[in-house]
Design an enzyme around this catalytic site. Structure first.
Site, PDB file in Angstrom:
ATOM      1  N   GLY A  47      61.432  68.510  48.650  1.00 44.87           N
ATOM      2  CA  GLY A  47      60.248  67.642  48.643  1.00 44.87           C
ATOM      3  C   GLY A  47      60.534  66.212  49.056  1.00 44.87           C
ATOM      4  N   GLU A  48      61.802  65.830  49.192  1.00 39.96           N
ATOM      5  CA  GLU A  48      62.100  64.461  49.628  1.00 39.96           C
ATOM      6  C   GLU A  48      61.680  64.281  51.080  1.00 39.96           C
ATOM      7  OE1 GLU A  48      65.833  63.580  46.605  1.00 39.96           O
ATOM      8  OE2 GLU A  48      66.249  63.711  48.762  1.00 39.96           O
ATOM      9  N   GLN A 111      44.664  50.053  39.028  1.00 37.34           N
ATOM     10  CA  GLN A 111      45.471  49.873  37.812  1.00 37.34           C
ATOM     11  C   GLN A 111      46.129  48.502  37.876  1.00 37.34           C
ATOM     12  OE1 GLN A 111      47.920  53.423  36.951  1.00 37.34           O
ATOM     13  NE2 GLN A 111      46.675  54.431  38.491  1.00 37.34           N
ATOM     14  N   LYS A 209      28.444  48.798  33.490  1.00 38.76           N
ATOM     15  CA  LYS A 209      29.022  50.158  33.434  1.00 38.76           C
ATOM     16  C   LYS A 209      30.067  50.206  32.336  1.00 38.76           C
ATOM     17  CE  LYS A 209      32.236  51.424  36.685  1.00 38.76           C
ATOM     18  NZ  LYS A 209      32.664  51.786  38.045  1.00 38.76           N
TER      19      LYS A 209
END
Ligand code: R5P
Length: 338
Positions: A47-48, A111, A209
């Site tokens: 996956g690298e 974030q 909100k």
């Protein structure tokens, strides 16, 4: 004196936007050489990721272009992020004189503050980018101004998509601009909505909100502050992700007697149930139009299937900013306004 040869390095997921910027730059007919180089991206069995730039960039003014929001690209958003870091590192190690990053939705922008035992991920990304010694980062409508302060060494260039969006609306939807109220779907977007309202000579309303901060993408309550009865409405937001915010706000506006409702956003990511939600609202005649920019990729088929979605290109704005940086000229008049 210019910064020298200008090289666009387009990462895999950012190819379509890299090409658009390159075409804009060609149209601007710069005096010095411009070219585009595509990264070669491979994934190892574990996956690298490995990213290679196959042409020399020594001494160049390099712009790495990545698109974090590309639903048609097979890699995950986090793999795209790593590919972007790798392309920057490769350009730096290959002797580029300037390494700039074009990443219009800033990664992990939502974030930017902490509510519990959690990271400030927008700052974490800034630290990693500063560590890679980029000269400048070009983003658009960054979710929070606080993010600009996470960078100490890097020239943070935040473009505003509003003028491009406003030009499109005025040209194509003039009939919806009569008797108009601009609505911000949350308090954080008030300054943006105020700018749109001023430019369109329209009224302004806000929605309060409330989120459940223990979960991502969960809206608990929306309450309208202002008057929308018998008015056309334009809701403006930086991001549409699951469409939960818009769905709640559109229902609230309809309850309060709004007529035609248009939505404009810089980043129409439209994940999860969003597309179905919008399609249903459109079919129920509760939503007339969603307008996004090409900072998020949607293919031709998408436009055919969903007539309620239209897009404006911000590539001319980015091209102009790159040209101006390369010419070492002031960019304040070029970045747009809010
Ligand atoms: C939030 O502060 C942003 O401005 C957007 O309103 C929000 O990210 C949209 O997310 P969703 O579409 O999932 O409600």
């Amino acid at each position: 004196m210019t910064r020298g040869r200008l090289t666009i390095i387009s990462c895999e997921a950012g190819r379509y936007f890299g090409d658009k910027i390159f075409n804009e730059l060609k149209n601007l007919k710069l005096k010095n050489e411009i070219r585009i180089v595509e990264t070669k991206e491979e994934t190892f069995a574990n996956g690298e990721i490995k990213v290679v730039i196959d042409e020399s960039v020594r001494g160049d003014d390099v712009y790495v272009v990545q698109c974090m929001e590309n639903p048609h690209h097979p890699k995950s958003i986090n793999d795209r992020l790593v590919a972007m870091f790798c392309a920057i590192d490769a350009a730096r190690r290959a002797g580029a004189a300037f390494v700039n990053l074009v990443v219009l939705p800033y990664p992990y922008a939502r974030q930017e503050k902490k509510k519990a035992r959690e990271p400030i991920t927008a700052s974490l990304i800034a630290n990693l980018l500063e560590h890679l010694s980029i000269n400048s980062i070009i983003t658009m409508d960054v979710h929070s101004d606080a993010i600009t302060g996470f960078f100490r060494m890097t020239d943070f260039i935040n473009l505003f998509g509003a003028n491009t969006i406003l030009d499109y609306i005025k040209e194509n939807h003039n009939q919806l601009l009569d008797n108009l109220v601009v609505v911000s779907p949350d308090m954080g977007g008030a300054a943006r909505a105020k700018y749109y309202a001023r430019m369109l000579n329209a009224g302004l309303a806000l929605v309060n909100k409330e989120r459940d901060y223990s979960k991502a993408n969960v809206i608990e309550n929306v309450a309208l502050i202002g008057e929308v009865k018998n008015k056309n409405v334009l809701i403006v937001d930086d991001i549409i992700d699951t469409g939960g915010t818009m769905n709640g706000v559109i229902n609230e506006l309809k309850k309060n007697g709004a007529k035609n409702i248009m939505v404009a956003t810089s980043f129409a990511m439209m994940n999860g149930k969003c597309i179905d939600r919008f399609h249903e609202l459109y079919e129920k005649k509760m939503l007339t139009l969603v307008l996004g920019t090409d900072a998020v990729y949607h293919n031709e088929k998408f436009f055919e299937i969903y007539p309620w979605y239209k897009e404006v290109s911000v590539a001319p704005l980015v091209g102009k900013v790159i040209e101006t940086i390369n010419l070492r000229k002031p960019i304040s008049d070029v970045i747009g306004k809010r």
